[in-house]
Each structure stands twice: as structure tokens, then as C-alpha cells.
Scaffold this motif. Structure first.
Motif, PDB file in Angstrom:
ATOM      1  N   GLY A  46       0.795  -1.235   0.000  1.00 31.23           N
ATOM      2  CA  GLY A  46       0.000   0.000   0.000  1.00 31.23           C
ATOM      3  C   GLY A  46       0.820   1.274   0.000  1.00 31.23           C
ATOM      4  N   LEU A  47       2.144   1.150   0.068  1.00 27.75           N
ATOM      5  CA  LEU A  47       2.969   2.348   0.289  1.00 27.75           C
ATOM      6  C   LEU A  47       2.728   3.485  -0.702  1.00 27.75           C
ATOM      7  N   VAL A  48       2.763   3.165  -2.001  1.00 26.60           N
ATOM      8  CA  VAL A  48       2.664   4.233  -2.998  1.00 26.60           C
ATOM      9  C   VAL A  48       1.299   4.918  -2.926  1.00 26.60           C
ATOM     10  N   GLN A  49       0.232   4.102  -2.902  1.00 26.02           N
ATOM     11  CA  GLN A  49      -1.112   4.675  -2.869  1.00 26.02           C
ATOM     12  C   GLN A  49      -1.357   5.473  -1.585  1.00 26.02           C
ATOM     13  N   ASP A  50      -0.922   4.937  -0.451  1.00 26.68           N
ATOM     14  CA  ASP A  50      -1.068   5.655   0.820  1.00 26.68           C
ATOM     15  C   ASP A  50      -0.394   7.024   0.755  1.00 26.68           C
ATOM     16  N   THR A  51       0.799   7.034   0.166  1.00 34.86           N
ATOM     17  CA  THR A  51       1.559   8.282   0.092  1.00 34.86           C
ATOM     18  C   THR A  51       0.854   9.294  -0.807  1.00 34.86           C
ATOM     19  N   VAL A  52       0.368   8.811  -1.957  1.00 29.77           N
ATOM     20  CA  VAL A  52      -0.372   9.682  -2.869  1.00 29.77           C
ATOM     21  C   VAL A  52      -1.599  10.270  -2.153  1.00 29.77           C
ATOM     22  N   ASP A  53      -2.350   9.406  -1.464  1.00 30.89           N
ATOM     23  CA  ASP A  53      -3.563   9.847  -0.765  1.00 30.89           C
ATOM     24  C   ASP A  53      -3.249  10.891   0.301  1.00 30.89           C
ATOM     25  N   ILE A  54      -2.206  10.628   1.059  1.00 30.94           N
ATOM     26  CA  ILE A  54      -1.845  11.541   2.154  1.00 30.94           C
ATOM     27  C   ILE A  54      -1.478  12.920   1.611  1.00 30.94           C
ATOM     28  N   LEU A  55      -0.695  12.948   0.521  1.00 27.27           N
ATOM     29  CA  LEU A  55      -0.303  14.228  -0.077  1.00 27.27           C
ATOM     30  C   LEU A  55      -1.521  14.955  -0.616  1.00 27.27           C
ATOM     31  N   GLU A  56      -2.402  14.207  -1.284  1.00 23.32           N
ATOM     32  CA  GLU A  56      -3.591  14.844  -1.878  1.00 23.32           C
ATOM     33  C   GLU A  56      -4.505  15.413  -0.808  1.00 23.32           C
ATOM     34  N   ARG A  57      -4.761  14.600   0.225  1.00 19.42           N
ATOM     35  CA  ARG A  57      -5.639  15.066   1.309  1.00 19.42           C
ATOM     36  C   ARG A  57      -5.117  16.340   1.943  1.00 19.42           C
ATOM     37  N   ALA A  58      -3.784  16.434   2.071  1.00 20.55           N
ATOM     38  CA  ALA A  58      -3.206  17.605   2.727  1.00 20.55           C
ATOM     39  C   ALA A  58      -2.992  18.756   1.743  1.00 20.55           C
ATOM     40  N   GLY A  59      -3.100  18.475   0.455  1.00 17.74           N
ATOM     41  CA  GLY A  59      -2.840  19.513  -0.537  1.00 17.74           C
ATOM     42  C   GLY A  59      -1.369  19.917  -0.558  1.00 17.74           C
ATOM     43  N   VAL A  60      -0.498  18.956  -0.419  1.00 18.81           N
ATOM     44  CA  VAL A  60       0.947  19.221  -0.459  1.00 18.81           C
ATOM     45  C   VAL A  60       1.510  18.539  -1.706  1.00 18.81           C
ATOM     46  N   GLU A  61       2.365  19.263  -2.441  1.00 20.62           N
ATOM     47  CA  GLU A  61       2.896  18.682  -3.675  1.00 20.62           C
ATOM     48  C   GLU A  61       4.028  17.698  -3.347  1.00 20.62           C
ATOM     49  N   PRO A  62       4.195  16.674  -4.191  1.00 22.75           N
ATOM     50  CA  PRO A  62       5.194  15.633  -3.913  1.00 22.75           C
ATOM     51  C   PRO A  62       6.599  16.194  -3.749  1.00 22.75           C
ATOM     52  N   GLU A  63       6.884  17.309  -4.428  1.00 24.39           N
ATOM     53  CA  GLU A  63       8.231  17.896  -4.375  1.00 24.39           C
ATOM     54  C   GLU A  63       8.586  18.380  -2.977  1.00 24.39           C
ATOM     55  N   ALA A  64       7.577  18.549  -2.125  1.00 24.26           N
ATOM     56  CA  ALA A  64       7.850  19.037  -0.760  1.00 24.26           C
ATOM     57  C   ALA A  64       8.251  17.912   0.181  1.00 24.26           C
ATOM     58  N   LEU A  65       8.139  16.676  -0.295  1.00 22.02           N
ATOM     59  CA  LEU A  65       8.392  15.526   0.569  1.00 22.02           C
ATOM     60  C   LEU A  65       9.700  14.828   0.209  1.00 22.02           C
ATOM     61  N   CYS A  66      10.430  14.441   1.239  1.00 20.75           N
ATOM     62  CA  CYS A  66      11.615  13.601   1.048  1.00 20.75           C
ATOM     63  C   CYS A  66      11.482  12.385   1.957  1.00 20.75           C
ATOM     64  N   LEU A  67      11.584  11.203   1.380  1.00 20.11           N
ATOM     65  CA  LEU A  67      11.515   9.977   2.169  1.00 20.11           C
ATOM     66  C   LEU A  67      12.932   9.461   2.384  1.00 20.11           C
ATOM     67  N   GLU A  68      13.272   9.181   3.639  1.00 17.35           N
ATOM     68  CA  GLU A  68      14.619   8.714   3.968  1.00 17.35           C
ATOM     69  C   GLU A  68      14.627   7.204   4.185  1.00 17.35           C
ATOM     70  N   VAL A  69      15.504   6.539   3.455  1.00 14.29           N
ATOM     71  CA  VAL A  69      15.644   5.092   3.585  1.00 14.29           C
ATOM     72  C   VAL A  69      17.111   4.824   3.909  1.00 14.29           C
ATOM     73  N   THR A  70      17.375   3.952   4.882  1.00 12.87           N
ATOM     74  CA  THR A  70      18.782   3.754   5.226  1.00 12.87           C
ATOM     75  C   THR A  70      19.499   2.979   4.130  1.00 12.87           C
ATOM     76  N   GLU A  71      20.780   3.295   4.050  1.00 14.27           N
ATOM     77  CA  GLU A  71      21.640   2.624   3.093  1.00 14.27           C
ATOM     78  C   GLU A  71      21.535   1.101   3.283  1.00 14.27           C
TER      79      GLU A  71
END
Ligand code: C2E
Ligand code: MG
Ligand code: MG
Ligand code: MG
Length: 285
Positions: A130-155
């Protein structure tokens, strides 16, 4: 209680180890209720541009206000949440809160210095369909563009990752979300492997920053950081440094070409209003 350790040797039970195990067990079983009861909260630590010291955004860092143990840091409970799978709903909650917070900062701050938000992703979340869809939904609901988000994943989460694991990250990156490789330099990184990963930011681990404590720093460490920065820039990756605790470190890292910094020298993680104030002071000089 004495445990037999094989043969005729006896080992005394370690009461502290037992207590830790009991606490761990208690924490693990109370995690789901804690999420429902709203015992988690998020602190934000500014990400500062090394060139002009302006606040560009913040990293969201989750904490647990435990009714008996007080405030617990993520190192105490994230591994437990990963083990039980609770990290998926917990991680989703952190993402939703953080993205909403970014929206609020924007509303209060005007569009002059739109703050970006960094959120940590655990490898279990990458495996969750569900990760991609959840992320899309969360951004849309908040009205925040994807460019404002950075996801950190460890090396370490991405070392040897196969295509199935990278696919959701690629989708997120194609949408305009930045992917940062967290704690970079702690794993046994294959630098050539970097080209394969959909990352746009390297977060240089705190251990490098620590070696910049002396001024001038150890020449070998300087060469290593210089090499990483130049490789990163040649691959179009921005470099963020973690754990900056002194002005001398900030100066060294700036000279070495790092782009963004984070650490106690600028601010400890704190409540959202604190970040707003730091950013405002900064924007108004
Ligand atoms: P991280 O993502 O590498 O976060 C940076 C850690 O360094 C944070 O620890 C931060 O408080 C600490 N730090 C920042 N500046 C300094 C400094 O100048 N000196 C020193 N000594 N430390 C500094 P924290 O908050 O305890 O978080 C630990 C780790 O827990 C994070 O490491 C991250 O991997 C994980 N984490 C935190 N929040 C989340 C979350 O929402 N989801 C997941 N999956 N992991 C999280
Ligand atoms: Mg991080
Ligand atoms: Mg980190
Ligand atoms: Mg780190």
C-alpha cells in the motif's frame, strides 16, 4: 534462578537482562494500544542550507510518551514495531502528521520559504504493497505537492535490494518525491550501486561529521568526504550531513561542498512551533 550453561558450568541469571527483556515484551504488546490512544508524537529538526544558513525544511522524528516510562526515543520502539508489523500503521501515521504539519507551516509562513519535510521509511514499509497509494492519498488530502516531501531510507535497507523492493521507490521518485539514502557511509556500500537506486539525496552519516571535530580535520577523513561529495554531485545527488554539533564542523563541511546540514549546532529536534519560529526568524533576517 541459575541456568545451566551446558556441562557442569553454571551461569547466574542476569537480573538486568531479565528486566530489559520484560520491558521489551511489555513495550511490544502495548504498541498497538499506544497508537490508538495517541501516545506517539513527532519532533522536527531543521535542515539548514550550508551556504546561507537558511532553514529549508525539517526531519520528522517520532517519540513515544509512555504512561510509565516517559518519553521513549525511536531506537527503543521502532525495532519492536518493525518486528510486529505495527511499523506500517505507525509509519503511515507519522507520514500523515508530518505532511499536514508541512501544510500548516506553509499556511503560516506564506510561500516565501516553503518548508520541506523529511520522513523516515523503514524497510518493512517498502515491502508493504500500500505504500505508494497511501503516500499519494496523504499528499492529496493535505494539498501538499510531492516535491515538498523527502523519504529517507537507510543505506543498509537498500544494500542488495532487488527490483521488487526498488519498484515502489522508483514510482515515488517519478512522482517528484525525493528519496534520501540515510546514514550513508555506515554500510558496505558499493558506490557503483548508487546509480541503480532512485535516490536524489545522500545523508552522510554522523560518524563523518564527528571526524570533523578537530580543525583542521584528519586529512584522510577530509579526502574521503571530499570524494563522496564529488561523486554524489557528479551523479546529481545533493549531500546532507547529519550530527553537526559545532560551528567548526559546519564550516569544514561547507568548504567540502556539502549542501545541507542537520544537528544540535542549529537546533535539537523540537515541537512544530519551534521550527516555525526558526524558519521565520531566518526569513525575516
Ligand atoms: P536518523 O534518521 O539518522 O535521525 C537522526 C538521529 O540523529 C535522530 O535521533 C536525531 O535526534 C539525532 N541527531 C540529530 N542531530 C544530532 C547531533 O547533532 N548529534 C547527535 N549525537 N545526534 C543528533 P533519534 O530521533 O533518536 O532517531 C533515531 C533513528 O530512529 C533515526 O535515525 C531513524 O532511523 C529512526 N526514526 C526516527 N523516526 C522514525 C520514523 O518515524 N520511522 C522510522 N521508520 N524510523 C524513525
Ligand atoms: Mg533519517
Ligand atoms: Mg540519518
Ligand atoms: Mg544516522
Amino acid at each position: 534462578r541459575a541456568k545451566s550453561a551446558g556441562g557442569n558450568r553454571f551461569e547466574l541469571a542476569d537480573p538486568e537482562a531479565d528486566a530489559r527483556a520484560i520491558t521489551r515484551h511489555g513495550l511490544t504488546t502495548s504498541l498497538p494500544a499506544a497508537l490508538e490512544r495517541g501516545e506517539f508524537f513527532i519532533e522536527y529538526q531543521p535542515l539548514v542550507h550550508l551556504g546561507d544558513s537558511s532553514v529549508r525544511g525539517a526531519e520528522a522524528l517520532v517519540r513515544w510518551l509512555h504512561p510509565q516510562h516517559g518519553v521513549l526515543g525511536p531506537d527503543r520502539f521502532i525495532p519492536l514495531a518493525e518486528h510486529t508489523g505495527l511499523i506500517v500503521p505507525l509509519g503511515r501515521w507519522v507520514l500523515e502528521q508530518s505532511v499536514r504539519q508541512a501544510r500548516e507551516w506553509r499556511e503560516r509562513n506564506g510561500d516565501t520559504s516553503p518548508l520541506r519535510i523529511n520522513v523516515n521509511l523503514s524497510p518493512c514499509q517498502l515491502n508493504h504493497p500500500g505504500l505508494v497509494q497511501d503516500t499519494v492519498d496523504i499528499l492529496e488530502r493535505a494539498g501538499v505537492e510531492p516535491e515538498a516531501l523527502c523519504l529517507e531510507v537507510t543505506e543498509s535497507a537498500l544494500i542488495g535490494a532487488d527490483d521488487d523492493l526498488l519498484k515502489p521507490l522508483r514510482r515515488l521518485a517519478e512522482m517528484g518525491i525525493d528519496i534520501a539514502l540515510d546514514d550513508f557511509g555506515t554500510g558496505y556500500s558499493n558506490l557503483a550501486n548508487l546509480r541503480r537506486l532512485p535516490v536524489s539525496v545522500l545523508k552522510l552519516d554522523r560518524s563523518f561529521t564527528q571526524s570533523m571535530q578537530q580543525f583542521p580535520a584528519d586529512p584522510v577523513d577530509l579526502k574521503i568526504v571530499e570524494g563522496i561529495v564529488s561523486l554524489a554531485h557528479s551523479l546529481d545527488l545533493a549531500v546532507t550531513v547529519e550530527g553537526v554539533e559545532t560551528g567548526a564542523q559546519a564550516e569544514q563541511l561547507r568548504i567540502l561542498g556539502c549542501d545541507t546540514a542537520q544537528g544540535w549546532y542549529y537546533a535539537r529536534p523540537g515541537p512544530p512551533d519551534r521550527l516555525h519560529e526558526l524558519a521565520l526568524v531566518d526569513a525575516t533576517g
